[in-house]
Design a protein around this motif. Structure first.
Motif, mmCIF file in Angstrom:
data_model
loop_
_atom_site.group_PDB
_atom_site.id
_atom_site.type_symbol
_atom_site.label_atom_id
_atom_site.label_comp_id
_atom_site.label_asym_id
_atom_site.label_seq_id
_atom_site.Cartn_x
_atom_site.Cartn_y
_atom_site.Cartn_z
ATOM 1 N N ALA A 70 27.690 -26.399 -20.560
ATOM 2 C CA ALA A 70 28.254 -25.272 -20.950
ATOM 3 C C ALA A 70 29.383 -24.774 -20.109
ATOM 4 O O ALA A 70 29.108 -24.798 -18.863
ATOM 5 N N GLU A 96 25.993 -17.417 -25.084
ATOM 6 C CA GLU A 96 26.649 -18.418 -26.271
ATOM 7 C C GLU A 96 27.022 -17.536 -27.299
ATOM 8 O O GLU A 96 27.607 -17.954 -28.067
ATOM 9 N N ASN A 97 27.072 -16.219 -27.105
ATOM 10 C CA ASN A 97 27.797 -15.207 -28.051
ATOM 11 C C ASN A 97 28.953 -14.791 -27.514
ATOM 12 O O ASN A 97 29.353 -14.446 -26.328
ATOM 13 N N PHE A 120 20.845 -17.186 -22.810
ATOM 14 C CA PHE A 120 21.255 -17.462 -24.160
ATOM 15 C C PHE A 120 22.379 -16.830 -24.585
ATOM 16 O O PHE A 120 23.238 -17.018 -25.342
ATOM 17 N N ASP A 166 20.161 -27.569 -29.007
ATOM 18 C CA ASP A 166 18.613 -27.055 -28.809
ATOM 19 C C ASP A 166 17.395 -27.809 -29.169
ATOM 20 O O ASP A 166 16.556 -27.970 -28.378
ATOM 21 N N LYS A 214 27.187 -26.675 -24.792
ATOM 22 C CA LYS A 214 26.240 -25.685 -25.415
ATOM 23 C C LYS A 214 26.785 -24.245 -25.122
ATOM 24 O O LYS A 214 26.035 -23.402 -24.904
ATOM 25 N N THR A 215 28.236 -24.249 -24.907
ATOM 26 C CA THR A 215 28.852 -23.133 -24.626
ATOM 27 C C THR A 215 28.936 -21.951 -25.665
ATOM 28 O O THR A 215 28.479 -20.791 -25.625
ATOM 29 N N ARG A 216 28.726 -22.489 -26.839
ATOM 30 C CA ARG A 216 28.271 -21.724 -28.016
ATOM 31 C C ARG A 216 27.008 -22.367 -28.610
ATOM 32 O O ARG A 216 26.558 -23.615 -28.477
ATOM 33 N N THR A 217 26.414 -21.491 -29.287
ATOM 34 C CA THR A 217 25.014 -21.881 -29.981
ATOM 35 C C THR A 217 25.449 -23.141 -30.971
ATOM 36 O O THR A 217 26.043 -23.324 -31.732
ATOM 37 N N ASN A 218 24.209 -24.150 -30.648
ATOM 38 C CA ASN A 218 24.288 -25.376 -31.420
ATOM 39 C C ASN A 218 22.941 -25.905 -31.557
ATOM 40 O O ASN A 218 22.267 -26.328 -30.762
#
Length: 776
Positions: A690, A435-436, A432, A731, A723-727
């Motif tokens: 992602a 994603e940051n 995870f 989720d 989902k490359t970045r938090t979504n």
């Protein structure tokens, strides 16, 4: 979702991958994985399921009748009950509304408790469900009743979930009974009550982990053989025996163990507000002998029974002995598969760029003494294990919501309850942290700096042109340690489709289980170096140090540059290139300044240079380094210095999908857009992906012109959920599908349950998948 078949087949797939790792990541046609073809379902899939729907009447009158749908299962295959007991896929059924008829149900065949690698509730041979139908005054003279069923058939492997319609057509008449009516409704709970259940009352009580179902009859004896309670929501642990006890001619007790989800393979579906509290109600099927009834019980006392007696005080009948809590079922097997997965990580593409560093370490070890061989090996292993433990600490902290200061305080980190999983109910995705944007920012800079160092642009820790042995040894050990740590960090985004299921199982374990599982994974990754340290004679077969080493080291730097390019591609997804294209230019300009800083340092700051040269070079190195980092900052960081603006939550969720679009074929996914398409009667195919997921990128090659033509033929709307970045929306949808990490590809059809593909795709598989799902 982790199922028993996934754990058993993980080893088979992993061993096949070791033999031909290149084939595992082929972007062409399907490959043969250790004797199993992933291209044609005929070579890999299970036998076909057959089924039919019948009625207990040949014609209907004014009385109620029953529609029964029956699945005929191949030998050695099973399907799950609506409460599978484990994390298996439950069977579902619905009868499409027919004007003029009132429908009750579904009613289920009494399931069986199947014991094995995991214990589950299900059916073998045949699986039946039924609906009771009552004609109304305006019932038509003829009607077709369509039952829609969804199930997943499993043996040592599981087939893809199936959804099919079964129909039966009836005409109005005298309500004649079908010849096989009794056989159709046999072994079904809820359609007819057995004699012993007439006037039966039930209530529950709970003391600690022991849940007791109290039964009171009208004096009719309850069969005492094969008594078992199948709960509806997983409140009862299926891994422990249920103890049935006769108190007198009218009172019976069935003692069971409450399922507190300590073992993640056996979840319950209780509302979050009820978790950790004593049960106040319980519903399900009670089987006694060959018959069963549907029971709904609460904790209220029977008529004439005091509240204290119902609560189980001294005036109550002597309770059955508490059922001991079982050990963590399946943990040993998960640890074994994690160990095998760790071995595989040594040959995964994401770890490959670090191989250069490993080879250089081996070369150095080949010319050293035994103590040095052992020291370097153990230092490398220590770097891997410490990195895995740090990752584990982060996972446990997030899973326990330790960073959510607004949440109620849970058990202390030093308490036994915490490490056994009580109070740690969050779900954390593997990798995870990619994603940051800050993680990718750091890894991009690290890969580029390491590549420049290996190429010879600069050296770290050089005091003079000739180094002392002590310094060289210290540098070597540090290199071994950080090589192990780096290999661990780089391996997380591409744990391969085979390892994903084992990692999912590990994430469901309590904190202590996660520690053990990831430690075993680290030991598996360390195994080659442990063997080398234990048997240093093997280093004889490694090449001896020589002048060629410098050229080899420089050639390995290009693998570092390739990895830096990969992280640059991921990192760019966090920039809004459409609305702020200048940010991409600044990023490239920052990389140039960043590289120049190390070139200046390597050129003018070595120890053999004059003091003035070193000071001047150091000043310019710092200036270039800070300037490069400034222009490389992610948008959130740049906003701190007044350059650009940090995207809002809505922009953050939407920016990444726009970068994934391929022409106008794919459109960005959102719950609203998907629901709008489904409401319009259009099927939707969603690719949950992602940039940091290497398997996701391999899967893209499967969308050939022929496959895209099939999507167009069936009128399927193709959506990309990035989902490359938090979504959070993605989720939640992954959770709805029973998954925790990408890649996931799912086909949504109006009025049907989503069909999920396997993780590794091929054109042939997608064509067969679409044909199978769309032509049902």
């Amino acid at each position: 979702m982790v199922t028993a078949f996934a754990m058993r087949n993980f080893l088979k797939a992993a061993v096949g991958c070791l033999g031909m790792i290149a084939g595992c990541f082929s972007t062409g046609e399907a490959q043969d994985f250790g004797g199993m073809s992933f291209g044609e379902a005929g070579n890999f899939g299970p036998p076909q399921t057959s089924g039919s729907s019948k009625a207990t009447v040949t014609s209907y009158g004014e009385a109620s009748f029953v529609i029964v749908t029956e699945l005929a299962l191949p030998d050695h295959w099973h399907v799950y009950y609506k409460n599978p007991g484990t994390v298996g896929l439950p069977m579902e059924a619905a009868l499409q509304p027919v004007p003029g008829f009132r429908v009750e149900g579904p009613f289920w065949q009494i399931p069986e408790l199947e014991k094995g690698l995991v214990d589950f509730y299900g059916y073998s041979g045949k699986a039946k469900m039924a609906f009771r139908v009552t004609p109304e005054k305006d019932a038509p003279p003829e009607a077709t009743f369509i039952t829609t069923m969804t199930w997943q058939m499993c043996a040592e492997q599981c087939a893809a979930p199936e959804t099919k319609n079964f129909s039966v057509t009836l005409k109005r008449g005298d309500g004649q009974t079908a010849p096989d009516a009794a056989e159709l409704t046999g072994n079904m709970a809820g359609l007819a009550a057995p004699d012993w259940a007439e006037g039966l009352k039930a209530r529950i009580s709970q003391e600690g982990k022991t849940v007791t179902l109290h039964l009171r009859t009208n004096g009719r004896p309850v069969p005492q053989d094969s008594v078992y309670f199948f709960c509806n929501q997983g409140e009862i642990n299926p891994t422990t025996p249920q103890i049935f006890k006769k108190l007198d001619d009218s009172n019976y007790e069935l003692s069971m163990q409450f399922n507190d989800t300590t073992d993640g393979l056996y979840p319950n579906n209780l509302p979050d507000a009820d978790r950790g509290k004593p049960l106040t109600s319980l519903s399900g099927i009670l089987r006694a002998g060959r018959e069963g009834i549907i029971i709904t019980a609460d904790d209220r006392p029977f008529s004439g029974e005091s509240q204290s007696t119902a609560a189980g005080t001294e005036s109550a009948p002597e309770p059955s002995a508490s059922i001991p809590a079982p050990p963590l079922m399946g943990l040993g097997e998960i640890m074994f598969f994690m160990f095998i997965g760790g071995i595989i990580l040594n040959v995964m593409p994401c770890v490959f760029p670090v191989i250069g560093l490993k080879i250089m370490g081996f070369v150095q070890l080949g010319g050293g003494e035994r103590k040095k061989v052992l020291a370097h090996s153990l230092t490398f292993v220590l770097g891997i294990l410490i990195s895995f433990w740090l990752i584990t600490a982060i996972l446990i902290a997030l899973k326990a919501n330790m960073f959510d200061w607004s949440a109620p305080a849970g058990p202390g980190v030093f308490s036994g309850d915490f490490w056994l999983g009580r109070g740690a109910e969050g779900v954390v995705n593997w990798a995870f942290w990619f994603e940051n944007p800050w993680v990718n920012f750091c890894l991009l800079g690290l890969m580029l700096a390491m590549g420049l160092s290996m190429f010879g642009v600069f050296e770290i820790g050089v005091k003079a042109t000739t180094m002392g042995n002590d310094l060289q040894h210290r540098k070597g050990y540090a290199g071994s340690f950080w090589s192990g740590a780096l290999a661990t960090v780089i391996s997380t985004p591409c744990s391969a489709p085979f390892l994903g299921q084992a990692i999912g199982a590990a994430m469901l374990q309590p904190p202590l289980g996660i520690v053990l599982c990831l430690t075993m994974m680290g030991l598996g990754m360390s195994l080659p170096y442990i063997i080398l340290g234990a048997f240093p004679v093997l280093t004889r077969y490694l090449p001896k140090p020589g002048a060629w080493m410098e050229s080899f080291k420089q050639s390995m730097s290009f693998l570092m540059f390739g990895t830096a390019a990969y992280f640059l591609w991921i990192y760019m997804a966090f920039f809004d290139a459409e609305n702020h294209p200048q940010d991409i230019l600044f990023l490239f300009f920052g990389l140039v300044l960043f590289s120049m800083a190390f070139w200046v340092y390597g050129r003018w700051c070595p120890m053999y240079r004059s003091r003035k040269s070193r000071i001047t070079g150091g000043i310019f190195s710092v200036i270039f380094l800070l300037a490069g980092l400034y222009y490389m900052l992610p948008p959130e960081g740049a906003a701190w210095f007044g350059r650009g603006s940090a995207p809002g939550a809505a922009e953050s969720a939407a920016a990444a999908p726009s970068l994934q679009e391929e022409g106008n074929i794919w459109i960005p996914w959102s719950p609203e857009a998907m629901q709008a398409a489904l409401d319009g009667g259009k099927p939707v195919y969603v690719d949950f992906t992602a940039r940091w997921c290497s398997t996701c990128q391999v899967n893209k090659a499967s969308y050939t012109d022929e496959v895209l033509a099939a999507f167009k033929k069936y009128g399927i709307v193709m959506m990309k959920a990035d989902k490359t970045r938090t979504n959070p929306a993605i989720d939640q949808e992954l959770k709805n599908l029973g998954r925790t990490a990408v890649p996931v590809n799912a086909l949504y059809l109006p009025g049907r349950k989503p069909a999920v593909t396997r993780e590794l795709l091929s054109p042939a598989y997608l064509l067969e998948f679409l044909e199978k799902e769309m032509e049902r």
